[in-house]
Design an enzyme around this catalytic site. Structure first.
Site, PDB file in Angstrom:
ATOM      1  N   GLU A   1      10.610  -0.760  -3.201  1.00  0.00           N
ATOM      2  CA  GLU A   1      11.063  -0.778  -1.813  1.00  0.00           C
ATOM      3  C   GLU A   1      10.035  -0.168  -0.868  1.00  0.00           C
ATOM      4  O   GLU A   1       9.943  -0.551   0.297  1.00  0.00           O
ATOM      5  CB  GLU A   1      12.399  -0.049  -1.675  1.00  0.00           C
ATOM      6  CG  GLU A   1      13.564  -0.732  -2.388  1.00  0.00           C
ATOM      7  CD  GLU A   1      13.932  -2.069  -1.775  1.00  0.00           C
ATOM      8  OE1 GLU A   1      13.508  -2.341  -0.639  1.00  0.00           O
ATOM      9  OE2 GLU A   1      14.661  -2.841  -2.429  1.00  0.00           O
TER      10      GLU A   1
ATOM     11  N   ASP B   1      -2.138  -8.274  -8.013  1.00  0.00           N
ATOM     12  CA  ASP B   1      -2.461  -7.652  -9.291  1.00  0.00           C
ATOM     13  C   ASP B   1      -3.649  -6.737  -9.043  1.00  0.00           C
ATOM     14  O   ASP B   1      -4.613  -7.114  -8.372  1.00  0.00           O
ATOM     15  CB  ASP B   1      -2.784  -8.686 -10.362  1.00  0.00           C
ATOM     16  CG  ASP B   1      -2.747  -8.077 -11.761  1.00  0.00           C
ATOM     17  OD1 ASP B   1      -1.914  -7.180 -11.990  1.00  0.00           O
ATOM     18  OD2 ASP B   1      -3.546  -8.481 -12.627  1.00  0.00           O
TER      19      ASP B   1
ATOM     20  N   ASP C   1      -5.662   7.581 -10.206  1.00  0.00           N
ATOM     21  CA  ASP C   1      -6.109   8.281  -8.997  1.00  0.00           C
ATOM     22  C   ASP C   1      -6.700   9.665  -9.273  1.00  0.00           C
ATOM     23  O   ASP C   1      -7.709  10.041  -8.656  1.00  0.00           O
ATOM     24  CB  ASP C   1      -4.965   8.403  -7.996  1.00  0.00           C
ATOM     25  CG  ASP C   1      -4.649   7.082  -7.304  1.00  0.00           C
ATOM     26  OD1 ASP C   1      -5.377   6.101  -7.552  1.00  0.00           O
ATOM     27  OD2 ASP C   1      -3.681   7.034  -6.522  1.00  0.00           O
TER      28      ASP C   1
ATOM     29  N   ARG D   1      -6.295  -1.761  -2.047  1.00  0.00           N
ATOM     30  CA  ARG D   1      -5.095  -2.451  -1.577  1.00  0.00           C
ATOM     31  C   ARG D   1      -5.067  -2.503  -0.051  1.00  0.00           C
ATOM     32  O   ARG D   1      -4.731  -3.528   0.540  1.00  0.00           O
ATOM     33  CB  ARG D   1      -3.842  -1.764  -2.108  1.00  0.00           C
ATOM     34  CG  ARG D   1      -2.555  -2.517  -1.778  1.00  0.00           C
ATOM     35  CD  ARG D   1      -1.355  -1.936  -2.497  1.00  0.00           C
ATOM     36  NE  ARG D   1      -1.335  -2.298  -3.914  1.00  0.00           N
ATOM     37  CZ  ARG D   1      -1.635  -1.476  -4.918  1.00  0.00           C
ATOM     38  NH1 ARG D   1      -2.005  -0.235  -4.664  1.00  0.00           N
ATOM     39  NH2 ARG D   1      -1.575  -1.879  -6.168  1.00  0.00           N
TER      40      ARG D   1
END
Length: 324
Positions: free
Chosen positions: A134, A193, A280, A306
């Protein structure tokens, strides 16, 4: 050759028209009336790709009568098969099976009236994000909302089967998911992806980033596996890597849109930072000496793979969507 003069006249409406070298409108009345007519006139003639149509409005009471008069003129002079239909206070102009123009009264119309309260949610462009996350959906909803597009995710389609990511590249996986779900739903679908590519490992973990240490591996286990694989790589310059993202938008009957982006850096020797996820804590951003997990959410979104891919997508998506 005698120029044709078209006329419609009754007790409430009186219109005159002819064809010349350019579109032109004149009318009797005040400036406000003229502005109302000219906006409508320019919008209609531009949308219908009409040139040389000259209209004079003597009296006017009915938008339907005016549109019908204009379309009758175009049919007789140009052979256009244009039809006007009334729908819940609006006028819809179509030709064949194509809707070309919608005239809405100045006071507007209720969406519930126009679409029908039971069917309103079925109208408008929808983009289905191939995720159940979400948080990710919320970000895409902000971006695509600016383009007038409603965003849904897989939680809205609980009966859809899971699509196995069997591709050997990021694009293959993203394309597989987007195109499969698009075929199943008939909707426009966005899939991504992403993963980490370490140069000295030949691009691994790559498409296996989420399961580098095994099918059910945790982030900590994947990080430990990566450090083990690089244990003998002592030269920092040999520990270069990049995060990669590929985004694919698929829709029925058209070629898929593909964008990708990289975020370059190096693999550290120990985890640092409490933010982010996945690799990360090990990923040193460029030459900053900071890991991705040490960046704030805002900093990461601004420069990450991204974030870059999404920026590219928003630049090219409108043209792709409008392409027939």
């Amino acid at each position: 050759m005698t120029k044709s003069i078209f006329e419609y006249k009754d007790d409430q409406d009186w219109y005159l028209a002819s064809f010349g070298s350019y579109n032109h409108l004149t009318c009797f009345g005040d400036d406000e009336a003229y502005e109302q007519y000219v906006d409508f006139f320019q919008g209609l003639t531009s949308t219908l790709d009409v040139s040389g149509f000259q209209l004079h409005v003597v009296k006017h009471s009915s938008d339907l009568r005016l549109v019908s008069f204009i379309l009758d003129c175009l049919k007789e002079e140009l052979g256009r098969d244009l039809v006007v239909t009334q729908h819940q206070g609006t006028l819809l102009v179509s030709e064949g099976d194509k809707l070309l123009y919608v005239h809405v009264p100045r006071e507007g119309v209720s969406l519930d009236d126009f679409f029908g309260s039971d069917n309103k949610s079925d109208f408008g462009d929808v983009l289905l994000i191939a995720t159940r996350n979400e948080g990710k959906t919320k970000e895409f909803r902000k971006l695509f909302g600016k383009l007038g597009i409603k965003v849904e995710n897989l939680n809205d389609y609980p009966d859809l089967p899971e699509v196995a990511e069997t591709g050997m590249t990021f694009e293959e996986n993203a394309r597989l998911k987007a195109e499969t779900i698009s075929k199943l739903t008939g909707k426009m679908v966005l899939s991504d992806d992403s993963g980490l590519q370490v140069d000295v490992l030949g691009g691994l973990p790559g498409v296996w980033s989420a399961r580098f240490a095994g099918p059910e591996a945790t982030d900590a286990e994947n990080n430990a596996k990566l450090l083990h694989e690089l244990a003998m790589v002592l030269d920092d310059s040999k520990r270069s890597a990049q995060f990669h993202t590929t985004l694919v938008v698929a829709a029925p009957g058209r070629d898929s849109l593909v964008v990708d982006a990289d975020w370059k850096g190096y693999i550290g020797r120990e985890p640092k930072g409490d933010n982010g996820f996945g690799y990360d804590p090990l990923f040193l951003v460029g030459n900053t000496g900071r890991t991705a997990a040490e960046l704030s959410t805002e900093e990461k979104n601004e420069q990450s793979h991204r974030g870059q891919a999404v920026k590219k997508l928003m630049e090219v998506f409108p043209a792709w969507q409008n392409k027939q």
